[in-house]
Design a protein around this motif. Structure first.
Motif, PDB file in Angstrom:
ATOM      1  N   ASP A 207       0.592  -0.807   0.036  1.00 21.12           N
ATOM      2  CA  ASP A 207      -0.147  -0.033   0.505  1.00 21.12           C
ATOM      3  C   ASP A 207       0.611   1.479  -0.091  1.00 21.12           C
ATOM      4  OD1 ASP A 207      -1.655  -1.648  -0.024  1.00 21.12           O
ATOM      5  OD2 ASP A 207      -2.677  -1.418   2.189  1.00 21.12           O
ATOM      6  N   GLY A 208       1.941   1.122  -0.550  1.00 19.45           N
ATOM      7  CA  GLY A 208       2.574   2.036  -0.511  1.00 19.45           C
ATOM      8  C   GLY A 208       4.058   2.150   0.643  1.00 19.45           C
ATOM      9  N   LYS A 209       4.196   1.392   1.488  1.00 18.91           N
ATOM     10  CA  LYS A 209       4.478   1.501   2.774  1.00 18.91           C
ATOM     11  C   LYS A 209       5.110   0.443   2.757  1.00 18.91           C
ATOM     12  CE  LYS A 209       1.864   4.766   5.448  1.00 18.91           C
ATOM     13  NZ  LYS A 209       1.143   5.234   7.158  1.00 18.91           N
ATOM     14  N   THR A 210       6.759   0.179   2.891  1.00 14.63           N
ATOM     15  CA  THR A 210       7.407  -0.795   3.399  1.00 14.63           C
ATOM     16  C   THR A 210       7.733  -0.827   5.228  1.00 14.63           C
ATOM     17  OG1 THR A 210       9.697   0.023   2.635  1.00 14.63           O
ATOM     18  CG2 THR A 210       7.949  -1.133   1.133  1.00 14.63           C
ATOM     19  N   VAL A 211       8.385  -2.455   5.397  1.00 20.83           N
ATOM     20  CA  VAL A 211       8.704  -2.438   6.792  1.00 20.83           C
ATOM     21  C   VAL A 211      10.437  -3.647   6.638  1.00 20.83           C
ATOM     22  CG1 VAL A 211       7.257  -4.127   7.185  1.00 20.83           C
ATOM     23  CG2 VAL A 211       8.738  -2.723   9.150  1.00 20.83           C
ATOM     24  N   LYS A 212      11.163  -2.737   7.441  1.00 17.79           N
ATOM     25  CA  LYS A 212      12.634  -3.963   7.433  1.00 17.79           C
ATOM     26  C   LYS A 212      12.446  -4.734   8.543  1.00 17.79           C
ATOM     27  CE  LYS A 212      15.202   0.199   5.373  1.00 17.79           C
ATOM     28  NZ  LYS A 212      14.741   0.732   5.507  1.00 17.79           N
ATOM     29  N   ALA A 213      12.345  -6.055   8.323  1.00 19.89           N
ATOM     30  CA  ALA A 213      12.697  -7.146   9.212  1.00 19.89           C
ATOM     31  C   ALA A 213      14.019  -7.993   9.011  1.00 19.89           C
ATOM     32  CB  ALA A 213      11.277  -8.195   9.293  1.00 19.89           C
ATOM     33  N   ALA A 214      14.403  -8.751  10.258  1.00 17.28           N
ATOM     34  CA  ALA A 214      16.147  -9.109  10.098  1.00 17.28           C
ATOM     35  C   ALA A 214      15.042 -10.676  10.377  1.00 17.28           C
ATOM     36  CB  ALA A 214      16.784  -8.729  10.949  1.00 17.28           C
ATOM     37  N   MET A 215      15.288 -11.915   9.710  1.00 18.66           N
ATOM     38  CA  MET A 215      15.181 -12.968  10.399  1.00 18.66           C
ATOM     39  C   MET A 215      16.369 -14.233  10.836  1.00 18.66           C
ATOM     40  SD  MET A 215      12.671 -12.006   8.303  1.00 18.66           S
ATOM     41  CE  MET A 215      13.431 -11.656   6.896  1.00 18.66           C
ATOM     42  N   VAL A 216      16.155 -14.509  12.060  1.00 19.70           N
ATOM     43  CA  VAL A 216      17.403 -14.830  12.423  1.00 19.70           C
ATOM     44  C   VAL A 216      17.244 -16.091  13.377  1.00 19.70           C
ATOM     45  CG1 VAL A 216      19.257 -14.547  14.461  1.00 19.70           C
ATOM     46  CG2 VAL A 216      18.047 -12.177  13.919  1.00 19.70           C
ATOM     47  N   GLN A 217      17.958 -17.530  12.063  1.00 17.84           N
ATOM     48  CA  GLN A 217      18.567 -18.406  12.267  1.00 17.84           C
ATOM     49  C   GLN A 217      19.739 -18.407  13.390  1.00 17.84           C
ATOM     50  OE1 GLN A 217      17.090 -21.341   9.185  1.00 17.84           O
ATOM     51  NE2 GLN A 217      19.061 -22.061   9.055  1.00 17.84           N
ATOM     52  N   GLY A 218      19.576 -19.264  14.363  1.00 22.40           N
ATOM     53  CA  GLY A 218      20.730 -19.110  14.756  1.00 22.40           C
ATOM     54  C   GLY A 218      21.518 -20.569  15.315  1.00 22.40           C
ATOM     55  N   ASN A 219      20.826 -21.517  14.378  1.00 22.33           N
ATOM     56  CA  ASN A 219      21.134 -22.742  14.184  1.00 22.33           C
ATOM     57  C   ASN A 219      20.858 -23.616  16.073  1.00 22.33           C
ATOM     58  OD1 ASN A 219      21.893 -24.617  12.497  1.00 22.33           O
ATOM     59  ND2 ASN A 219      24.063 -24.967  13.198  1.00 22.33           N
ATOM     60  N   VAL A 220      21.010 -24.936  15.697  1.00 20.32           N
ATOM     61  CA  VAL A 220      20.986 -25.541  17.700  1.00 20.32           C
ATOM     62  C   VAL A 220      21.714 -26.859  17.012  1.00 20.32           C
ATOM     63  CG1 VAL A 220      18.345 -25.397  16.649  1.00 20.32           C
ATOM     64  CG2 VAL A 220      19.496 -27.742  16.043  1.00 20.32           C
ATOM     65  N   PRO A 221      22.692 -27.368  18.152  1.00 15.13           N
ATOM     66  CA  PRO A 221      23.226 -27.800  18.671  1.00 15.13           C
ATOM     67  C   PRO A 221      23.415 -29.364  17.908  1.00 15.13           C
ATOM     68  CG  PRO A 221      22.848 -27.147  20.859  1.00 15.13           C
ATOM     69  CD  PRO A 221      22.113 -26.973  19.277  1.00 15.13           C
ATOM     70  N   GLY A 222      22.159 -30.451  17.540  1.00 15.17           N
ATOM     71  CA  GLY A 222      22.515 -31.131  16.988  1.00 15.17           C
ATOM     72  C   GLY A 222      20.738 -31.291  16.778  1.00 15.17           C
ATOM     73  N   LYS A 223      20.871 -32.746  15.957  1.00 15.19           N
ATOM     74  CA  LYS A 223      19.707 -32.891  14.871  1.00 15.19           C
ATOM     75  C   LYS A 223      18.800 -33.467  16.145  1.00 15.19           C
ATOM     76  CE  LYS A 223      21.779 -32.238  10.499  1.00 15.19           C
ATOM     77  NZ  LYS A 223      22.558 -33.183   9.329  1.00 15.19           N
ATOM     78  N   GLY A 224      17.503 -34.002  15.577  1.00 14.79           N
ATOM     79  CA  GLY A 224      16.716 -35.257  15.815  1.00 14.79           C
ATOM     80  C   GLY A 224      15.963 -34.410  17.619  1.00 14.79           C
ATOM     81  N   LEU A 225      16.730 -35.307  18.362  1.00 15.36           N
ATOM     82  CA  LEU A 225      15.953 -35.558  19.852  1.00 15.36           C
ATOM     83  C   LEU A 225      17.207 -34.158  20.486  1.00 15.36           C
ATOM     84  CD1 LEU A 225      13.482 -38.236  20.353  1.00 15.36           C
ATOM     85  CD2 LEU A 225      13.108 -35.652  20.256  1.00 15.36           C
ATOM     86  N   GLU A 226      18.132 -34.474  19.738  1.00 13.41           N
ATOM     87  CA  GLU A 226      19.320 -34.077  21.225  1.00 13.41           C
ATOM     88  C   GLU A 226      19.126 -32.449  21.066  1.00 13.41           C
ATOM     89  OE1 GLU A 226      22.879 -35.054  18.029  1.00 13.41           O
ATOM     90  OE2 GLU A 226      22.382 -36.839  17.962  1.00 13.41           O
TER      91      GLU A 226
END
Length: 523
Positions: A207-226
């Motif tokens: 609608d003529g306006k914008t916003v700047k947003a940052a998506m942060v994916q810090g990651n995790v130390p393990g996979k699955g249930l770890e």
């Protein structure tokens, strides 16, 4: 001998239904062959046509169980028994579909009643038990296909109807009982729907306006249930990634965001009660100087209870607005019949405290922009999306944690569902995940950014702000209720027709010198 003959007649139909279920499962991510839907639906109808209701139940069950075994194998991360149990449970809904479809196929307007009955089946799976599991809807397969654009007009239930209807049209063309005129009409209608959808253009402008947003994916130390035992490390990963973002802003190599988004479970330790977690969040917030939407697990409201929340953490005033997830995952975040099941299924103890659902939509005004916060799996529930859009959300946010299912295909399926929500609502969707997939989806469903899995990823996007409604969000839940009502009406007509046939309402055989009158077929 008679039983062997009966088995010989039934078994091939079950095999065809199982093949149809497998094909439908491959229509979805991570396989992504959406047009298999219009192969699977006709195959199932061919297996159901001309058989008894009892056999239809068996055929439908074979289809549904196979469908979900192919669709959600990622649940085997929790346990193979869990994946099988879910497939059997959801498969029973399609067993009921098969039971009634055998009769609906005998109606004159079966081409209308069958796709409506399919949507009614999807509505049931999305509603019960324990709030339902709306993961297997036909519409989700079309996030990258032109047919998916129709979701902006008819919503997700309407799109499932259209997809099922196209499958029905294919079956009408191939069905032996179809006359030449019906086949021609079905062929033309199917081609018109498919090629007509490719002409739809969806705008990505705001609608003529914008916003700047940052998506942060810090990651995790393990996979699955770890990852479950390393909550502090996850929080520090997101803090450090945010601090690195601010360094780039100061160096002039990155835009300064108006909002920073951390994912669901970016802290599993209550920041209201834990000093170290609170200090980590405040260090990040004060560094970037803008609000951070933190995904936090908070204690309460009662003893041995918790909530999965999104908290707006302001650099000046600290924690403020808060949204609590409304659809926690049964047997993942809470245990139905907890006291009865825990003594017998020790594995459920890993879930910990009982997650209590929140009340009210995640509508969050932040610095003049209204965001709609949705947390993980609940983005598949129509009412959650409808509530935030009708509450004034101009941009949608999905906070998610898919670390348990990384590398299994589940994150890709959820990303496809998110793309469909962007199309349906006409809103930009900002996704922040602990370990992937994070990204930005434009209002037409196209992808601006898509992160990898199990990597650190920070992305700053300038996105449009929108106030207008698509036809789908204006209509809200009405298409689903109307189509489901049509499906139930078709079911009733089919059962009435069956009762008449069994009651001997048909005309008696004519005399040798008479002319047989044509039997009337109910709608």
């Amino acid at each position: 001998m008679d039983r062997l003959k009966a088995l010989g007649r039934v078994l091939p139909r079950v095999v065809v239904a199982v093949a149809a279920g497998a094909l439908l499962g491959f229509a979805f991510e991570p396989h992504d062959h959406p047009w298999l839907t219009i192969v699977a639906v006709p195959l199932l109808l061919a297996a159901l046509d001309g058989i008894s209701m009892k056999v239809g139940f068996l055929v439908g069950a074979g289809f549904g169980i196979t469908y979900y075994l192919v669709l959600v194998p990622w649940l085997s991360v929790i346990g193979g028994d869990a994946a099988i149990a879910l497939a059997v449970l959801e498969g029973l809904f399609y067993a009921v579909f098969g039971l009634f479809a055998t009769q609906v196929l005998k109606l004159r307007l079966w081409m209308l009643w069958i796709p409506a009955l399919w949507v009614a089946t999807e509505f049931a799976t999305a509603s019960v038990p324990f709030g339902g599991f709306p993961w297997g809807r036909l519409a989700w397969a079309f996030s990258d296909a032109s047919l998916g654009k129709l979701a902006a007009y008819v919503g997700i239930p309407g799109l499932s109807f259209v997809v099922a209807f196209v499958g029905v049209l294919v079956y009408a063309v191939l069905r032996r009982a179809s006359g030449l005129r019906l086949r021609a009409v079905a062929l033309v209608a199917g081609l018109a729907i498919v090629f007509g959808s490719s002409l739809i253009h969806l705008s990505i402008e705001g609608d003529g306006k914008t916003v700047k947003a940052a998506m942060v994916q810090g990651n995790v130390p393990g996979k699955g249930l770890e990852f479950l035992g390393r909550a502090r490390t996850v929080t520090k990963n997101h803090m450090n990634a945010t601090l690195d973002l601010e360094k780039r802003v100061q160096a002039g190599t990155e835009m300064k965001p108006d909002l920073v988004i951390w994912p669901e479970n970016s802290t599993d330790i209550d920041p209201y009660k834990d000093d170290e977690t609170r200090a980590d969040i405040e260090e990040a917030v004060h560094a970037v100087g803008v609000p951070i939407l933190v995904g936090a697990v908070t204690e309460g409201p009662g003893p041995n209870e918790r909530q999965t929340t999104g908290i707006v953490w302001d650099p000046v005033t600290g924690p403020g607005q808060r949204y609590a997830k409304r659809h926690p995952v049964p047997f993942g975040e809470y245990i139905p019949f907890r006291n009865q099941l825990l003594p017998y299924i020790k594995r459920l103890e890993m879930i910990g405290a009982q997650t209590v659902p929140g009340v009210g939509p995640g509508v969050m005004p932040i610095n003049g922009v209204t965001y709609g916060d949705v947390i993980c799996f609940e983005l598949a529930y129509d009412n959650v999306i409808q509530d935030v859009v009708k509450g004034g959300a101009q941009v949608l946010i999905v906070q998610t944690n898919n670390a348990t299912y990384g590398g299994t295909g589940q994150p890709e399926q959820q990303f496809a569902i998110t793309r469909m929500r962007a199309i349906e609502t006409g809103r930009t969707v900002l996704i922040a995940s602990t370990s992937g997939i994070s990204g930005v989806i434009r209002p037409d469903g196209t992808v601006e950014h898509k992160s990898g899995q199990f990597v650190s990823d920070v992305y700053v996007a300038t996105v449009p702000i929108r106030d207008g409604q698509t036809l789908a969000t204006t209509l809200g839940g009405w298409p689903q209720w109307i189509i489901t009502g049509l499906g139930l009406l078709g079911l009733v007509l089919a059962l009435v027709n069956r009762r008449r046939r069994r009651g001997g309402d048909q005309e008696p055989p004519p005399a040798p010198d008479s002319t047989r009158t044509r039997e009337k077929v109910p709608a």
